[in-house]
Scaffold this motif. Structure first.
Motif, PDB file in Angstrom:
ATOM      1  N   LEU A 176     -17.768 156.447  96.591  1.00 18.20           N
ATOM      2  CA  LEU A 176     -18.423 155.340  97.286  1.00 18.20           C
ATOM      3  C   LEU A 176     -17.488 154.883  98.385  1.00 18.20           C
ATOM      4  O   LEU A 176     -16.383 154.408  98.115  1.00 18.20           O
ATOM      5  CB  LEU A 176     -18.700 154.195  96.309  1.00 18.20           C
ATOM      6  N   HIS A 177     -17.888 155.073  99.641  1.00 21.89           N
ATOM      7  CA  HIS A 177     -17.061 154.656 100.770  1.00 21.89           C
ATOM      8  C   HIS A 177     -17.196 153.149 100.988  1.00 21.89           C
ATOM      9  O   HIS A 177     -18.269 152.575 100.787  1.00 21.89           O
ATOM     10  CB  HIS A 177     -17.477 155.388 102.046  1.00 21.89           C
ATOM     11  N   PHE A 178     -16.111 152.530 101.391  1.00 17.70           N
ATOM     12  CA  PHE A 178     -16.092 151.114 101.758  1.00 17.70           C
ATOM     13  C   PHE A 178     -15.677 151.015 103.219  1.00 17.70           C
ATOM     14  O   PHE A 178     -14.606 151.512 103.602  1.00 17.70           O
ATOM     15  CB  PHE A 178     -15.144 150.327 100.860  1.00 17.70           C
ATOM     16  N   ALA A 179     -16.534 150.376 104.029  1.00 14.29           N
ATOM     17  CA  ALA A 179     -16.340 150.394 105.477  1.00 14.29           C
ATOM     18  C   ALA A 179     -16.321 148.995 106.048  1.00 14.29           C
ATOM     19  O   ALA A 179     -17.108 148.129 105.652  1.00 14.29           O
ATOM     20  CB  ALA A 179     -17.447 151.217 106.153  1.00 14.29           C
ATOM     21  N   HIS A 180     -15.440 148.790 106.995  1.00 18.09           N
ATOM     22  CA  HIS A 180     -15.383 147.550 107.767  1.00 18.09           C
ATOM     23  C   HIS A 180     -15.176 147.939 109.221  1.00 18.09           C
ATOM     24  O   HIS A 180     -14.849 149.093 109.531  1.00 18.09           O
ATOM     25  CB  HIS A 180     -14.230 146.664 107.299  1.00 18.09           C
TER      26      HIS A 180
END
Length: 394
Positions: A176-180
């Protein structure tokens, strides 16, 4: 609800930075740095107050979900400024398949002074921030200063439980990628995503980092890829849906959108149906569906009318954030219709405690009330110069 001055802890800045709040100061227009995390005072609540607020938050959440369903069923996307048929279809499909799509958290902003019913100011259900300070530093502040007290704060436990419960909805075989956005200069978005990533890892999920600007699109496979050229099967993004669907990759987002049921190749969290809740047109639709509800303020999309003509009103852009673009109009003012689409909401001035204007940020994880964060501002609108203060239940 009371405000209490108190002496800050020695070396408080280093303490909260070590707890993840790497943005404890705010630079003001005059160039000065002033505390964003402000422990020179705190707020106290009674347990019955908090229990009543929890009930209010969960009722408001149910009402908002009902309003979202009404928007989809009645096809009222244009009221939200959603005029692209592809986006409207994606949102509607997301709503109908919401049981198959992970949805984690949201934040209500409430007007409350301890003497009457809380009033809904707005609902950020897509990209809410101030999560880190609400979940972690204020809890440890209470442990230091009031070890015998309690706090409206089950955020961490509920977030971990939410990820664990929703893990089966995620595509298997990939992190699960976490992006900002790397455009975030203060570190608030970065640390919000980092904290959510940590809670997902504590729930047993495999995760990875990426910035929105690093996400690529492989034209050969028709899929989004990360900076190691792996397919992005699922991604939590602290990036508004109205940006995601309208920037230069917007068409690819819609083409590859996993809306549940094995469709598409990329599942985004929060899901597209959250666009229905993070749009201030929701406030007007709520008033239409639940007129005179004690926790709502009169709101309309076609201009100030009803109670707003006598109490004054706030004009709020449908997609504004951190107070941007909000104008306040005093009682008796001539009606002003702005060119941009706005929600015209009955004016409810924020309560003043020792000269500070206060707004409550009440958190929802999945469908349950989960915690409280308090922000103070010097002016009538809670903006990017607001301060965060801790609270206790005494």
């Amino acid at each position: 609800m009371e405000r209490h001055p108190i002496t800050p802890r020695p070396d408080w800045q280093r303490t909260v930075e070590e707890q993840g709040l790497v943005y404890p100061l705010t630079r003001h227009p005059d160039g000065s740095l002033r505390p964003y995390w402000d422990e020179s005072a705190y707020y106290s609540f009674t347990l019955p107050e908090v229990e009543a607020l929890e009930e209010t938050v969960e009722e408001l959440h149910r009402m908002c979900l009902a309003a979202a369903g009404h928007i989809v069923t009645a096809g009222r996307f244009a009221d939200l400024g959603i005029t692209d048929p592809r986006i409207a279809r994606a949102v509607a499909e997301s709503w109908h398949r919401r049981a198959e799509l992970p949805s984690v958290y949201a934040r209500f902003d409430l007007r409350y002074d301890g003497t009457g019913p809380a009033k809904l100011l707005e609902y950020n259900a897509d990209t809410p921030t101030s999560l880190v300070e609400a979940a972690s530093p204020q809890w440890f502040w209470m442990r230091d200063r009031f070890p015998g007290a309690d706090q409206w704060n089950s955020l961490h436990e509920r977030l971990v439980a939410a990820w664990r419960k929703q893990a089966p909805l995620l595509p298997p075989g990939s992190p699960l990628h976490f992006a900002h956005s790397s455009a975030d200069e203060l570190g608030e978005d970065l640390m919000t995503v980092a904290y959510l990533k940590e809670t997902a890892e504590q729930a047993g999920l495999e995760t990875d980092w990426i910035s929105m600007e690093e996400i690529g699109f492989d034209s050969l496979t028709g899929r989004f890829v990360d900076n190691r050229l792996r397919f992005i099967r699922s991604c939590f993004k602290l990036y508004p849906w109205e940006w995601l669907t309208t920037d230069r990759f917007g068409g690819h987002v819609l083409d590859t959108l996993d809306n549940g049921g094995g469709t598409g190749s990329t599942l985004w969290i929060e899901p597209a149906w959250k666009m229905l809740l993070s749009n201030k047109a929701l406030l007007a639709i709520l008033w239409e569906l639940y007129p005179d509800h004690p926790n709502l303020l009169a709101a309309h999309l076609d201009g100030p009318r009803g109670p707003a003509r006598t109490t004054g009103w706030a004009a709020k852009p449908l997609l504004g954030r951190e107070g941007a673009g909000i104008t306040l109009h005093e009682p008796g003012a001539d009606p002003v219709i702005r060119e941009e689409a706005c929600c015209y909401q009955e004016l409810a001035p924020l309560p003043s405690f020792d000269g500070n204007r206060v707004v409550l940020g009440a958190w929802v994880v999945e469908d349950e009330a989960a915690g409280l964060g308090i922000r103070e501002s010097s002016g009538p609108v809670t903006d990017e110069y607001a301060r965060f203060l801790p609270h206790v239940i005494l």
